[in-house]
Design a protein around this motif. Sequence first.
Motif, PDB file in Angstrom:
ATOM      1  N   TRP A   1       0.827  -1.204   0.000  1.00 30.22           N
ATOM      2  CA  TRP A   1       0.000   0.000   0.000  1.00 30.22           C
ATOM      3  C   TRP A   1       0.863   1.257   0.000  1.00 30.22           C
ATOM      4  O   TRP A   1       0.850   2.039  -0.947  1.00 30.22           O
ATOM      5  N   ASN A   2       1.618   1.491   1.045  1.00 31.58           N
ATOM      6  CA  ASN A   2       2.437   2.708   1.133  1.00 31.58           C
ATOM      7  C   ASN A   2       3.682   2.457   1.987  1.00 31.58           C
ATOM      8  O   ASN A   2       4.088   3.307   2.786  1.00 31.58           O
ATOM      9  N   TRP A   3       4.277   1.293   1.757  1.00 31.69           N
ATOM     10  CA  TRP A   3       5.448   0.903   2.545  1.00 31.69           C
ATOM     11  C   TRP A   3       6.757   1.237   1.829  1.00 31.69           C
ATOM     12  O   TRP A   3       7.575   1.991   2.334  1.00 31.69           O
ATOM     13  N   ARG A   4       6.957   0.684   0.634  1.00 35.55           N
ATOM     14  CA  ARG A   4       8.229   0.881  -0.050  1.00 35.55           C
ATOM     15  C   ARG A   4       8.007   1.126  -1.541  1.00 35.55           C
ATOM     16  O   ARG A   4       7.355   0.345  -2.217  1.00 35.55           O
ATOM     17  N   GLN A   5       8.590   2.224  -2.033  1.00 33.07           N
ATOM     18  CA  GLN A   5       8.469   2.567  -3.447  1.00 33.07           C
ATOM     19  C   GLN A   5       9.580   1.905  -4.261  1.00 33.07           C
ATOM     20  O   GLN A   5      10.684   1.685  -3.771  1.00 33.07           O
ATOM     21  N   GLY A   6       9.270   1.610  -5.520  1.00 34.58           N
ATOM     22  CA  GLY A   6      10.251   1.010  -6.412  1.00 34.58           C
ATOM     23  C   GLY A   6      11.246   2.025  -6.943  1.00 34.58           C
ATOM     24  O   GLY A   6      11.023   3.235  -6.875  1.00 34.58           O
ATOM     25  N   ARG A   7      12.317   1.522  -7.516  1.00 36.18           N
ATOM     26  CA  ARG A   7      13.374   2.397  -8.022  1.00 36.18           C
ATOM     27  C   ARG A   7      13.011   3.024  -9.371  1.00 36.18           C
ATOM     28  O   ARG A   7      13.402   4.144  -9.660  1.00 36.18           O
ATOM     29  N   ARG A   8      12.275   2.283 -10.187  1.00 35.41           N
ATOM     30  CA  ARG A   8      12.019   2.745 -11.555  1.00 35.41           C
ATOM     31  C   ARG A   8      11.346   4.110 -11.581  1.00 35.41           C
ATOM     32  O   ARG A   8      11.714   4.976 -12.388  1.00 35.41           O
ATOM     33  N   THR A   9      10.347   4.312 -10.735  1.00 35.85           N
ATOM     34  CA  THR A   9       9.563   5.549 -10.794  1.00 35.85           C
ATOM     35  C   THR A   9       9.880   6.525  -9.658  1.00 35.85           C
ATOM     36  O   THR A   9       9.153   7.505  -9.473  1.00 35.85           O
ATOM     37  N   GLN A  10      10.946   6.280  -8.916  1.00 37.85           N
ATOM     38  CA  GLN A  10      11.247   7.161  -7.795  1.00 37.85           C
ATOM     39  C   GLN A  10      11.617   8.568  -8.275  1.00 37.85           C
ATOM     40  O   GLN A  10      12.134   8.753  -9.381  1.00 37.85           O
ATOM     41  N   LEU A  11      11.324   9.555  -7.450  1.00 39.95           N
ATOM     42  CA  LEU A  11      11.689  10.932  -7.766  1.00 39.95           C
ATOM     43  C   LEU A  11      13.207  11.069  -7.844  1.00 39.95           C
ATOM     44  O   LEU A  11      13.936  10.445  -7.071  1.00 39.95           O
ATOM     45  N   ARG A  12      13.652  11.898  -8.761  1.00 39.25           N
ATOM     46  CA  ARG A  12      15.075  12.153  -8.938  1.00 39.25           C
ATOM     47  C   ARG A  12      15.353  13.648  -8.886  1.00 39.25           C
ATOM     48  O   ARG A  12      14.425  14.464  -8.963  1.00 39.25           O
ATOM     49  N   ASP A  13      16.620  13.995  -8.801  1.00 40.09           N
ATOM     50  CA  ASP A  13      16.986  15.410  -8.777  1.00 40.09           C
ATOM     51  C   ASP A  13      16.581  16.115 -10.071  1.00 40.09           C
ATOM     52  O   ASP A  13      16.466  17.336 -10.103  1.00 40.09           O
ATOM     53  N   SER A  14      16.367  15.345 -11.139  1.00 37.26           N
ATOM     54  CA  SER A  14      16.024  15.920 -12.440  1.00 37.26           C
ATOM     55  C   SER A  14      14.525  15.901 -12.733  1.00 37.26           C
ATOM     56  O   SER A  14      14.093  16.328 -13.811  1.00 37.26           O
ATOM     57  N   THR A  15      13.706  15.426 -11.793  1.00 33.44           N
ATOM     58  CA  THR A  15      12.267  15.284 -12.037  1.00 33.44           C
ATOM     59  C   THR A  15      11.598  16.628 -12.302  1.00 33.44           C
ATOM     60  O   THR A  15      11.753  17.570 -11.525  1.00 33.44           O
ATOM     61  N   THR A  16      10.830  16.696 -13.397  1.00 29.34           N
ATOM     62  CA  THR A  16      10.061  17.903 -13.723  1.00 29.34           C
ATOM     63  C   THR A  16       8.556  17.636 -13.765  1.00 29.34           C
ATOM     64  O   THR A  16       7.763  18.580 -13.787  1.00 29.34           O
ATOM     65  N   ARG A  17       8.156  16.360 -13.821  1.00 33.00           N
ATOM     66  CA  ARG A  17       6.732  15.986 -13.795  1.00 33.00           C
ATOM     67  C   ARG A  17       6.574  14.869 -12.770  1.00 33.00           C
ATOM     68  O   ARG A  17       7.299  13.877 -12.818  1.00 33.00           O
ATOM     69  N   ALA A  18       5.631  15.034 -11.870  1.00 31.92           N
ATOM     70  CA  ALA A  18       5.525  14.081 -10.762  1.00 31.92           C
ATOM     71  C   ALA A  18       4.078  13.719 -10.472  1.00 31.92           C
ATOM     72  O   ALA A  18       3.138  14.460 -10.793  1.00 31.92           O
ATOM     73  N   LEU A  19       3.932  12.559  -9.858  1.00 27.13           N
ATOM     74  CA  LEU A  19       2.655  12.079  -9.342  1.00 27.13           C
ATOM     75  C   LEU A  19       2.788  11.931  -7.836  1.00 27.13           C
ATOM     76  O   LEU A  19       3.775  11.374  -7.346  1.00 27.13           O
ATOM     77  N   PHE A  20       1.797  12.413  -7.097  1.00 28.38           N
ATOM     78  CA  PHE A  20       1.757  12.245  -5.653  1.00 28.38           C
ATOM     79  C   PHE A  20       0.459  11.534  -5.280  1.00 28.38           C
ATOM     80  O   PHE A  20      -0.601  11.813  -5.850  1.00 28.38           O
ATOM     81  N   ILE A  21       0.557  10.609  -4.332  1.00 26.75           N
ATOM     82  CA  ILE A  21      -0.603   9.855  -3.873  1.00 26.75           C
ATOM     83  C   ILE A  21      -0.734  10.023  -2.365  1.00 26.75           C
ATOM     84  O   ILE A  21       0.189   9.700  -1.611  1.00 26.75           O
ATOM     85  N   LEU A  22      -1.869  10.548  -1.933  1.00 29.39           N
ATOM     86  CA  LEU A  22      -2.178  10.706  -0.521  1.00 29.39           C
ATOM     87  C   LEU A  22      -3.202   9.642  -0.149  1.00 29.39           C
ATOM     88  O   LEU A  22      -4.270   9.550  -0.771  1.00 29.39           O
ATOM     89  N   ASP A  23      -2.889   8.822   0.855  1.00 31.08           N
ATOM     90  CA  ASP A  23      -3.732   7.701   1.270  1.00 31.08           C
ATOM     91  C   ASP A  23      -4.455   8.036   2.562  1.00 31.08           C
ATOM     92  O   ASP A  23      -3.817   8.393   3.555  1.00 31.08           O
ATOM     93  N   ALA A  24      -5.775   7.869   2.568  1.00 25.50           N
ATOM     94  CA  ALA A  24      -6.548   8.212   3.766  1.00 25.50           C
ATOM     95  C   ALA A  24      -7.463   7.078   4.197  1.00 25.50           C
ATOM     96  O   ALA A  24      -8.083   6.405   3.364  1.00 25.50           O
ATOM     97  N   LEU A  25      -7.530   6.872   5.500  1.00 20.38           N
ATOM     98  CA  LEU A  25      -8.490   5.977   6.148  1.00 20.38           C
ATOM     99  C   LEU A  25      -9.172   6.759   7.267  1.00 20.38           C
ATOM    100  O   LEU A  25      -8.626   7.754   7.759  1.00 20.38           O
ATOM    101  N   ALA A  26     -10.351   6.314   7.687  1.00 19.56           N
ATOM    102  CA  ALA A  26     -10.924   6.883   8.900  1.00 19.56           C
ATOM    103  C   ALA A  26      -9.946   6.612  10.054  1.00 19.56           C
ATOM    104  O   ALA A  26      -9.311   5.560  10.087  1.00 19.56           O
ATOM    105  N   PRO A  27      -9.730   7.605  10.938  1.00 21.50           N
ATOM    106  CA  PRO A  27     -10.567   8.766  11.205  1.00 21.50           C
ATOM    107  C   PRO A  27     -10.219  10.019  10.400  1.00 21.50           C
ATOM    108  O   PRO A  27     -10.773  11.089  10.681  1.00 21.50           O
ATOM    109  N   MET A  28      -9.320   9.956   9.421  1.00 23.08           N
ATOM    110  CA  MET A  28      -9.058  11.126   8.600  1.00 23.08           C
ATOM    111  C   MET A  28     -10.308  11.435   7.780  1.00 23.08           C
ATOM    112  O   MET A  28     -10.863  10.568   7.119  1.00 23.08           O
ATOM    113  N   THR A  29     -10.741  12.685   7.832  1.00 19.46           N
ATOM    114  CA  THR A  29     -11.962  13.091   7.139  1.00 19.46           C
ATOM    115  C   THR A  29     -11.647  13.539   5.715  1.00 19.46           C
ATOM    116  O   THR A  29     -10.490  13.818   5.361  1.00 19.46           O
ATOM    117  N   ASP A  30     -12.687  13.644   4.899  1.00 15.32           N
ATOM    118  CA  ASP A  30     -12.511  14.170   3.544  1.00 15.32           C
ATOM    119  C   ASP A  30     -11.982  15.603   3.590  1.00 15.32           C
ATOM    120  O   ASP A  30     -11.163  15.990   2.755  1.00 15.32           O
TER     121      ASP A  30
END
Length: 239
Positions: free
Chosen positions: A176-205
């Motif tokens: 789920w959100n434990w360890r990211q792979g190397r292929r798509t990891q952010l780099r010092d040269s990254t100019t386009r990125a995807l971010f994923i925020l994971d929420a469960l209760a009790p976090m509200t919308d």
Amino acid sequence: MTTYHDLLSGARVDDEIFTLRPDYRACLLTVSGLTPGESDDASDALLHEAETTARHLLAAAPVEEVPHVAAWRDAYRGFGAKPQRTRNSLEALLRRAGDGLPRVNRLTDLYNAISVLHQVPLGGEDLDRYVGAPRLIRATGDETFDTTAGGADVTEHPDSGEVVWCDDAGVTCRRWNWRQGRRTQLRDSTTRALFILDALAPMTDEQLHTATEDLATHLARLGPDVVVESRILARPTPT
């Protein structure tokens, strides 16, 4: 090359995930036009703020009793992971905050700080290295995951039933959100990125929205041509 329009419209969470956790929501945020840069005064100040927040939080209760951390520990148990051995990314950052969060580059520093400040697991990926759209699934065990072991590049496979983020080329984040792979990891040269925020209760919308907006606001400062778009993935409302 995957465009952020295609990525957001094609992203999905499999029904099996909502069967496991009906309260799960993901906010996917894409950003283009970033100007790469090393850690700077602004990112350092944000990390200091996050470190202070974490210390105050953990002075009141052990990390495993922080409400959103406890929810993720329960989710990990739900698919057979042992949370005391494989910690969700939020818990891992909170445990490091007392001794100081890492300074990597201003993009990574920013999302680590937002994760701690809003107490939400948050992953960052290089969009130019994505193949197709992201999907959250329960693995068959045949999928590939590129990582390192003992300083060498290795290919692993997730456990059958494990919750993983993946694209058309393989697993991008295990458990789920434990360890990211190397292929798509952010780099010092990254100019386009995807971010994923994971929420469960009790976090509200509302809290998830606030965290997303805070991340977007800080990302907009990382270049004059930054464009940010987002999409919420949640369990369909029964009709």
